[in-house]
Design an enzyme around this catalytic site. Structure first.
Site, short mmCIF file in Angstrom:
data_model
loop_
_atom_site.label_atom_id
_atom_site.label_comp_id
_atom_site.label_asym_id
_atom_site.label_seq_id
_atom_site.Cartn_x
_atom_site.Cartn_y
_atom_site.Cartn_z
N LYS A 1 -0.39 5.04 -8.90
CA LYS A 1 0.58 4.09 -8.39
C LYS A 1 -0.07 2.81 -7.88
CE LYS A 1 4.40 3.67 -5.24
NZ LYS A 1 5.15 4.15 -4.10
N LYS B 1 4.69 10.19 4.55
CA LYS B 1 4.35 9.08 5.45
C LYS B 1 3.36 9.53 6.52
CE LYS B 1 7.52 5.53 4.89
NZ LYS B 1 8.98 5.58 4.89
N LYS C 1 -0.16 -1.88 -2.41
CA LYS C 1 -0.95 -2.79 -1.59
C LYS C 1 -1.82 -2.00 -0.61
CE LYS C 1 -1.06 -6.57 1.43
NZ LYS C 1 -1.51 -7.90 1.15
#
Ligand code: TRP
Length: 337
Positions: free
Chosen positions: A201, A118, A204
């Site tokens: 992958k 992240k 969005k």
């Protein structure tokens, strides 16, 4: 009634950051549709988890939560079979999260591998993560244990969070007495859907997705833009379907015809343009009934609100029972003399 008691409980959810796309469809939605026939399913829209990364854009979180809820209903998650709800509408998530924070060391939270990913994605320097981001998997443990879920359907990347959840359950049970079952991750066997740009992958945030709410034209355009075998320049050049994004989609959404397409592409009998037109129409056939249901639902906002409140209310019932038990065990809450 007897049967209901014996049903295992499932909890899983989606972060409210963006709307659902075809990657979610093959990766989790299809599985959830089957699970809701067998188990006592809780499907949650995790808006609090979305805040950990999108707190500067709260409107986006709300819009996403709305669109995911309508997506859930449009794909056929059944609000009368499953419990569909919004995380923040059940305040017990935040309360249990706080109690669990006592049970996890900072260094344990820092070792969770998704944190590193992240920080990289968000270009945040190590050591500058917010407490909220650090606590992300602890909040997830609260989501799961609040409902005493037995099984948690998730992707491979979430397994470390389920492991932490099990540790928290063990620690809580050890300190305060048997309260929580240790849930198990339920990995779906479906392979990951690549993005339209050929990236491993669909996502969005990588801008390579086809959303479940895409229009017919949008689907056609996105399929047209898909990356194919660069060595297949002319229609009758022999192709290599194993490296072609369009073929990966045929395998996921057009299983029956995939073997024929594979051979025809390799033999140079099927060109990329025709192949893409074919895929776009397969995808549009899949999405058309979903679009119709979405449009119908959006015409009935009162009904949508009712369905959402139905799920929120069912979730709050279970959550408040668990939280009452927790308060009693950790000796917080109303005093009795
Ligand atoms: N962390 C999950 C994801 O990124 C979303 C999520 C939040 C979740 N709470 C959960 C998944 C509880 C399973 C169970 O996909």
């Amino acid at each position: 009634m007897e049967e209901k008691v014996l049903k295992k409980r499932i909890l899983t959810g989606d972060r409210a950051s963006g709307n659902l796309h075809l990657g979610h469809y093959v990766g989790s939605i299809v599985n959830r549709l089957k699970l809701q026939e067998i188990y006592d399913c809780y499907y949650m829209i995790a808006d609090l988890h979305a805040l950990t990364t999108h707190y500067e854009d709260p409107d986006a979180v709300r819009e996403s939560a709305k669109s995911i809820f309508v997506d859930y209903l449009s794909v056929g998650l059944d609000p009368f079979k499953s419990t569909l709800f919004i995380q923040s509408c059940v305040p017990e998530h935040s309360e249990l999260y706080l109690v669990f924070q006592m049970l996890v060391t900072i260094s344990r939270a820092q070792r969770i591998p998704t944190l590193k990913d992240k920080l990289e994605d968000l270009h945040i320097e190590e050591g500058l993560a917010s407490l909220g981001l650090l606590g992300y998997p602890v909040l997830q443990a609260a989501d799961i244990l609040l409902y005493k879920a037995d099984l948690v359907p998730v992707g491979e990347d979430q397994v470390s969070h389920i492991e932490l959840t099990r540790e928290i359950a063990r620690r809580f049970n050890y300190l305060y007495g048997q309260t929580f079952p240790e849930p198990e991750a339920m990995l779906s066997e479906v392979s990951r859907l690549p993005g339209i740009n050929g990236n491993k992958k669909m996502s969005k945030s990588l801008g390579n997705d086809i959303s479940l709410s895409a229009s017919r034209e949008e689907v056609q355009e996105k399929v047209k833009a898909m990356v194919t075998d660069p060595a297949k320049i002319r229609k009758d050049d022999p192709g290599h379907p194993e490296i072609c994004t369009v073929f990966a989609f045929h395998k996921a959404f057009n299983k029956e015809n995939a073997p024929y397409i594979e051979t025809a592409c390799k033999n140079g009998r099927l060109g990329c343009v025709a192949d893409k037109e074919n895929l776009a129409s397969v995808l549009n056939d899949l999405l058309e009934p979903i679009r119709t249901r979405r449009a119908e639902l959006l015409r009935k906002p009162d009904y949508l609100r009712e369905l959402l409140e139905l799920g929120n209310e069912k979730a709050r019932k279970v959550a408040s029972a668990t939280m009452a038990e927790v308060r009693e065990k950790v000796r917080i809450g109303p005093l009795s003399f």
